[in-house]
Enzyme design. Structure first.
Site, PDB file in Angstrom:
ATOM      1  N   HIS A 157       0.830  -1.214   0.000  1.00  0.00           N
ATOM      2  CA  HIS A 157       0.000   0.000   0.000  1.00  0.00           C
ATOM      3  C   HIS A 157       0.867   1.269   0.000  1.00  0.00           C
ATOM      4  CE1 HIS A 157      -3.336  -2.694   1.368  1.00  0.00           C
ATOM      5  NE2 HIS A 157      -2.324  -3.275   1.976  1.00  0.00           N
ATOM      6  N   SER A 278      13.952  22.350 -15.612  1.00  0.00           N
ATOM      7  CA  SER A 278      12.736  23.114 -15.821  1.00  0.00           C
ATOM      8  C   SER A 278      13.108  24.458 -16.433  1.00  0.00           C
ATOM      9  CB  SER A 278      12.025  23.340 -14.487  1.00  0.00           C
ATOM     10  OG  SER A 278      11.190  24.481 -14.565  1.00  0.00           O
ATOM     11  N   LYS A 284      15.177  22.425 -10.450  1.00  0.00           N
ATOM     12  CA  LYS A 284      14.556  21.143 -10.795  1.00  0.00           C
ATOM     13  C   LYS A 284      15.487  20.187 -11.528  1.00  0.00           C
ATOM     14  CE  LYS A 284      10.648  20.176 -10.833  1.00  0.00           C
ATOM     15  NZ  LYS A 284       9.255  20.159 -10.684  1.00  0.00           N
ATOM     16  N   GLU A 291       9.143   9.021 -16.651  1.00  0.00           N
ATOM     17  CA  GLU A 291       7.729   9.374 -16.843  1.00  0.00           C
ATOM     18  C   GLU A 291       7.241   8.945 -18.223  1.00  0.00           C
ATOM     19  OE1 GLU A 291       6.926  13.522 -14.989  1.00  0.00           O
ATOM     20  OE2 GLU A 291       9.065  13.406 -15.381  1.00  0.00           O
TER      21      GLU A 291
END
Ligand code: ARG
Length: 459
Positions: A157, A278, A284, A291
């Protein structure tokens, strides 16, 4: 003037929209090598069977060689006017060698031709994918070997569950990739039958030798039913199903990399060359590759859905609907190719923060199960009772703001009088991992045994 290869009974050229919706050369030009291989095998068989003369056959084979040269050098004229790869090749052959070119299509239809070309392409794609999966497995194995004894929290979980080793976690993906590879191998074995010689749908009245073309093209045997051969695409669907499951596995690992890379986890970093920045936030470092691997699953599964939707309800045998089989397969296999390559690069380049992972492995009362198991083993408590006692110990530790291993013995004894100091030995994450010696468990010895087995298997 050779406007089309089937124009005999027509008195008007196709409307622009007819051509626009019908044309597939932009997509199926990718089958050129398979198309030439199929034509060569067919031509040699026609010569051997005395269906065409050796002279005509030789002219055809030479013309096909010229076409191959033109395609590889980039000078071949791919023309919309000739619809697809099959008629582009045949039309060019006619320009190159004249009259004998018209004999190549004896005892053949585009229906068995495209089924053959596409099977050959998908078969190659399966082989390529199996190789890529093995490369991924090797990358995972190398990292698992480095970290067979390094601890991290195991989750259920996504809540801290029990300590595991990072090596064990990586090896889980070696197993998944192994099953993925075996699915592609199964699909390959089932698809490896030759449709060529089924002609349009009913077979051929010429004395063709389908076993000979099967052997030349590396098929195990001819397909046994001509209607089935030209009208089924389950080989492509099965490959897309395997690809979807594989993409799903990759997306899970990609998701874990994304989570592990968040500063809050801080379990791993990726080097500069596998991350992006970024345009506005200077601090960043984004895991875009992970992704995108995660996202490719959508395209791959989408391709499976697209092709099964095209195929369902089609009456036997060939229908033009089936021309829509190639875009989803090409798209899915291209996406999977990228995803596997990117994942292999990321796995090789991951920099785990071992100290942070070890520290996290010891938080969240990750050894609570070990305490309960100790109570069962040493004090003969029923597991349910031990579970309850341990839960109370966790509650107490939480109130005191300490880990289980730091909970004073008096606290434990107030919950269960029989508890002795010996219990602390099982409350470290190291002891927890080391104790899980069951086959397939996370104990470093077990992990190293699985690594050794896989290294042997992969050669
Ligand atoms: N371009 C077609 C395809 O990809 C080739 C087969 C066409 N056959 C036909 N009878 N129109 O499916």
């Amino acid at each position: 003037s050779g406007q089309s290869l089937w124009g005999g009974r027509f008195s008007a050229k196709p409307a622009d929209i007819m051509q626009a919706i019908n044309v597939s050369i932009g997509v199926d030009k990718r089958l050129w090598a398979q198309d030439l291989a199929g034509s060569r095998a067919h031509c040699r068989m026609l010569i051997a069977q005395g269906i065409i003369t050796a002279e005509d056959g030789t002219a055809i084979l030479e013309g096909l060689d010229t076409i191959e040269g033109e395609i590889t050098s980039g000078s071949f004229p791919f023309r919309d006017q000739y619809e697809d790869i099959h008629m582009n090749v045949e039309a060019r052959l006619a320009e190159l060698i004249g009259e004998p070119s018209g004999r190549l299509h004896t005892a053949r239809s585009r229906n068995d031709q495209v089924a053959t070309d596409f099977r050959l392409w998908v078969r190659d794609a399966c082989d390529r994918t199996i190789h890529q999966l093995q490369a991924l497995q090797r990358a995972l194995l190398a990292r698992a070997e480095q970290h067979a004894g390094d601890l991290m929290p195991g989750f259920t979980h996504l809540q801290t569950a029990q300590p595991v080793t990072f090596g064990h976690h990586l090896m889980a993906y070696v197993e998944m990739a192994g099953r993925d590879a075996s699915r592609f191998a199964d699909a390959r074995a089932r698809m490896n039958e030759n449709p060529l010689g089924s002609a349009a749908l009913a077979g051929s009245p010429f004395p063709i030798d389908r076993h000979a073309t099967a052997a030349e093209l590396g098929f195990d045997r001819p397909m046994a039913n001509s209607l089935d051969a030209v009208s089924d695409r389950d080989f492509a669907l099965e490959t897309l199903a395997a690809a979807s499951i594989c993409a799903g596995h990759l997306s899970r690992l990609a998701e874990e990399i994304v989570v592990w890379m968040t500063p809050m986890f801080g379990f791993v970093t990726l080097p500069d060359d596998l991350t992006t920045g970024s345009s506005i936030m200077p601090q960043k470092r984004n895991p875009d590759a992970a992704e995108l691997v995660r996202a490719k699953t959508g395209r791959v599964l989408g391709a499976f859905v697209a092709l099964s939707t095209v195929m369902k309800g089609l009456p036997l045998a060939y229908s033009k609907d089936m021309q829509e089989d190639k875009p989803p397969v090409f798209e899915a296999m291209d996406a999977l190719d990228l995803a596997l390559t990117a994942m292999t690069a990321m796995v090789g380049a991951l920099r785990p923060n071992i100290d942070r992972m070890r520290a996290a492995a010891g938080t969240g009362y990750s050894t609570a199960t070990d305490l309960a198991d100790w109570l069962v083993r040493e004090l003969n408590l029923p597991f349910r009772r031990a579970h309850h006692v341990t839960g109370a110990a966790v509650k107490r530790a939480e109130a005191l703001g300490v880990d289980l291993a730091q909970l004073p013995i008096q606290e434990l004894q107030s919950l269960e009088p029989g508890v002795t100091e010996a219990v602390y030995k099982v409350l470290t994450p190291e002891a927890s991992c080391a104790s899980r010696q069951s086959f397939g468990g996370t104990a470093p010895e077990q992990v190293r045994m699985r690594i050794a087995e896989w290294k042997l298997r992969l050669g």
